[in-house]
Design a protein around this motif. Structure first.
Motif, PDB file in Angstrom:
ATOM      1  N   GLU A  26      20.069  25.908  -1.043  1.00  0.00           N
ATOM      2  CA  GLU A  26      21.101  25.141  -0.683  1.00  0.00           C
ATOM      3  C   GLU A  26      22.023  25.624   0.556  1.00  0.00           C
ATOM      4  O   GLU A  26      22.471  25.057   1.230  1.00  0.00           O
ATOM      5  CB  GLU A  26      22.138  25.152  -1.842  1.00  0.00           C
ATOM      6  CG  GLU A  26      21.466  24.277  -3.234  1.00  0.00           C
ATOM      7  CD  GLU A  26      21.575  22.806  -2.766  1.00  0.00           C
ATOM      8  OE1 GLU A  26      22.528  22.466  -1.970  1.00  0.00           O
ATOM      9  OE2 GLU A  26      20.685  22.171  -3.176  1.00  0.00           O
ATOM     10  N   LYS A  28      20.734  27.282   2.997  1.00  0.00           N
ATOM     11  CA  LYS A  28      20.059  26.888   4.210  1.00  0.00           C
ATOM     12  C   LYS A  28      20.278  25.359   4.590  1.00  0.00           C
ATOM     13  O   LYS A  28      20.358  25.213   5.745  1.00  0.00           O
ATOM     14  CB  LYS A  28      18.498  27.134   3.943  1.00  0.00           C
ATOM     15  CG  LYS A  28      17.605  26.658   5.213  1.00  0.00           C
ATOM     16  CD  LYS A  28      16.018  27.065   4.794  1.00  0.00           C
ATOM     17  CE  LYS A  28      15.287  26.635   5.820  1.00  0.00           C
ATOM     18  NZ  LYS A  28      13.952  26.927   5.641  1.00  0.00           N
ATOM     19  N   ARG A  29      20.263  24.519   3.702  1.00  0.00           N
ATOM     20  CA  ARG A  29      20.634  22.998   4.034  1.00  0.00           C
ATOM     21  C   ARG A  29      21.886  22.890   4.100  1.00  0.00           C
ATOM     22  O   ARG A  29      21.980  22.078   5.382  1.00  0.00           O
ATOM     23  CB  ARG A  29      20.231  22.337   2.509  1.00  0.00           C
ATOM     24  CG  ARG A  29      18.731  22.030   2.251  1.00  0.00           C
ATOM     25  CD  ARG A  29      18.499  21.278   1.071  1.00  0.00           C
ATOM     26  NE  ARG A  29      17.085  21.074   0.881  1.00  0.00           N
ATOM     27  CZ  ARG A  29      16.627  20.632  -0.593  1.00  0.00           C
ATOM     28  NH1 ARG A  29      17.427  20.313  -1.271  1.00  0.00           N
ATOM     29  NH2 ARG A  29      15.500  20.436  -0.670  1.00  0.00           N
ATOM     30  N   ASN A  30      22.992  23.503   3.803  1.00  0.00           N
ATOM     31  CA  ASN A  30      24.180  23.506   4.180  1.00  0.00           C
ATOM     32  C   ASN A  30      24.377  23.881   5.762  1.00  0.00           C
ATOM     33  O   ASN A  30      25.203  23.193   6.640  1.00  0.00           O
ATOM     34  CB  ASN A  30      25.188  24.094   3.234  1.00  0.00           C
ATOM     35  CG  ASN A  30      25.341  23.550   1.837  1.00  0.00           C
ATOM     36  OD1 ASN A  30      24.976  22.253   1.734  1.00  0.00           O
ATOM     37  ND2 ASN A  30      25.531  24.273   1.223  1.00  0.00           N
ATOM     38  N   ALA A  33      22.740  21.375   7.995  1.00  0.00           N
ATOM     39  CA  ALA A  33      23.529  20.193   7.902  1.00  0.00           C
ATOM     40  C   ALA A  33      24.789  20.287   9.051  1.00  0.00           C
ATOM     41  O   ALA A  33      25.000  19.344   9.609  1.00  0.00           O
ATOM     42  CB  ALA A  33      23.930  19.758   6.594  1.00  0.00           C
TER      43      ALA A  33
END
Length: 66
Positions: A26, A28-30, A33
């Protein structure tokens, strides 16, 4: 009594590891993004200018056979 949370069952080492991996994913994704939200922002590639028009077109001439 339905509003009171039930005491959480102790996590097994596998569950704890899965939870840590999910949290890291999460984060890493944030982070990804936020960095790529601008569309054509900074080029993440390590190689710059590898393709595209050449600086000057090369011309090849055949030597005269004399």
């Amino acid at each position: 009594m339905a509003d009171t949370p039930e005491p959480e069952v102790s996590e097994t080492p596998e569950d704890e590891m899965k939870r840590k991996f999910r949290e890291a994913l999460e984060r890493k994704r944030n982070q990804a993004a936020g960095a790529g939200a601008g569309g054509r922002g900074v080029d993440p590639s390590k190689i710059h200018g590898a393709h595209g028009p050449a600086a000057s077109k090369r011309s090849f001439r055949r030597k005269s056979g004399g």
